[in-house]
Design an enzyme around this catalytic site. Structure first.
Site, PDB file in Angstrom:
ATOM      1  N   GLU A  32    -143.050 -83.103 -12.036  1.00  0.00           N
ATOM      2  CA  GLU A  32    -142.204 -82.819 -10.873  1.00  0.00           C
ATOM      3  C   GLU A  32    -143.146 -82.387  -9.758  1.00  0.00           C
ATOM      4  OE1 GLU A  32    -139.274 -79.649 -11.451  1.00  0.00           O
ATOM      5  OE2 GLU A  32    -139.557 -79.108  -9.352  1.00  0.00           O
ATOM      6  N   ARG A  36    -144.041 -78.638  -1.531  1.00  0.00           N
ATOM      7  CA  ARG A  36    -144.507 -77.337  -1.042  1.00  0.00           C
ATOM      8  C   ARG A  36    -145.818 -77.479  -0.313  1.00  0.00           C
ATOM      9  NH1 ARG A  36    -143.265 -73.606  -6.359  1.00  0.00           N
ATOM     10  NH2 ARG A  36    -141.287 -74.633  -6.791  1.00  0.00           N
ATOM     11  N   THR A  60    -138.574 -79.108  -5.410  1.00  0.00           N
ATOM     12  CA  THR A  60    -138.417 -78.278  -4.214  1.00  0.00           C
ATOM     13  C   THR A  60    -137.884 -79.122  -3.045  1.00  0.00           C
ATOM     14  OG1 THR A  60    -140.447 -77.180  -5.023  1.00  0.00           O
ATOM     15  CG2 THR A  60    -139.469 -76.290  -3.036  1.00  0.00           C
ATOM     16  N   LYS A 120    -130.798 -77.122 -13.074  1.00  0.00           N
ATOM     17  CA  LYS A 120    -131.983 -76.287 -13.246  1.00  0.00           C
ATOM     18  C   LYS A 120    -131.511 -74.834 -13.204  1.00  0.00           C
ATOM     19  CE  LYS A 120    -136.180 -75.092 -10.647  1.00  0.00           C
ATOM     20  NZ  LYS A 120    -137.296 -75.616  -9.850  1.00  0.00           N
TER      21      LYS A 120
HETATM   22  C1  3PG Z   1    -140.347 -73.817  -9.767  1.00  0.00           C
HETATM   23  O1  3PG Z   1    -140.245 -74.018  -8.597  1.00  0.00           O
HETATM   24  O2  3PG Z   1    -139.726 -74.504 -10.575  1.00  0.00           O
HETATM   25  C2  3PG Z   1    -141.150 -72.637 -10.200  1.00  0.00           C
HETATM   26  O3  3PG Z   1    -142.093 -72.282  -9.260  1.00  0.00           O
HETATM   27  C3  3PG Z   1    -141.751 -72.732 -11.544  1.00  0.00           C
HETATM   28  O4  3PG Z   1    -141.811 -71.450 -12.024  1.00  0.00           O
HETATM   29  P1  3PG Z   1    -143.015 -70.984 -12.930  1.00  0.00           P
HETATM   30  O5  3PG Z   1    -144.244 -71.051 -12.042  1.00  0.00           O
HETATM   31  O6  3PG Z   1    -142.687 -69.558 -13.334  1.00  0.00           O
HETATM   32  O7  3PG Z   1    -143.108 -71.900 -14.093  1.00  0.00           O
END
Ligand code: 3PG
Length: 181
Positions: A32, A36, A60, A120
């Protein structure tokens, strides 16, 4: 769907050729790539061209414009931290799986109205981890969850043991894959 969804942040385009092969080597065929960074779209495009056997998605994604750009770049699935109805509509029109972030009963009811049943659960560690998922599953047995945020080796098996959990998202998959190299 893939059981492991690594959350990938590409700061420089050449990282695609480090991270994706590392994920593959650790048995993960999915990424994924998150919106960002400046090069997110290029990274998705490069990843799709160079690693056509991998399931490359966009993460995102917070508006329809980003979603359309991601799909044009080749993204095969779309993830958002929350729900965007306009993103949901673009994905529905293009027949692309969309996994919006949902943590409350109201949010789940909204996505069900849009015909979405896999969400999610983010940030999982802040919104109650497995106990919250189990509580939400009582009124919403049709919903499947992808816990993400604060998931790591210490709690991944616990999440996967719950039958409503279809996949796990996290940045730790990337960290682990790169460490193994
Ligand atoms: C996301 O956007 O899915 C998170 O930043 C992932 O979270 P993690 O870094 O705690 O795995």
């Amino acid at each position: 769907m893939d059981k492991y969804i690594p959350v990938v942040v590409i700061k420089e385009l050449d990282e695609v050729d480090k991270i994706l092969p590392a994920l593959k080597a650790s048995g993960i065929n999915c990424a994924e790539i998150t919106f960002r960074t400046e090069c997110a779209v290029e990274a998705i495009k490069t990843a799709c061209q160079k690693y056509p056997d991998m399931n490359i998605g966009a993460g995102t994604v917070i508006n329809a414009e980003q979603c359309k750009t991601a799909l044009a770049a080749g993204a095969k699935f779309v993830v958002s931290p929350g729900l965007s109805v306009s993103v949901a509509n673009v994905c529905k029109e293009k027949n692309i799986p969309y996994y919006p972030g949902c943590v409350t009963p109201t949010e789940i009811m909204q996505v069900l109205e849009l015909g979405i049943t896999t969400v999610k659960f983010f940030p999982a560690n802040i919104y109650g981890d497995l106990a919250a998922l189990k509580a939400l599953s009582a009124p919403f047995p049709q919903v499947r969850f992808i816990p993400t945020g604060g998931v790591d080796r210490g709690n991944i098996e616990e999440f996967l043991a719950f039958d409503k959990v279809v996949a796990i998202g996290g940045s730790f998959f990337v960290k682990e894959a790169l460490e193994k190299k």
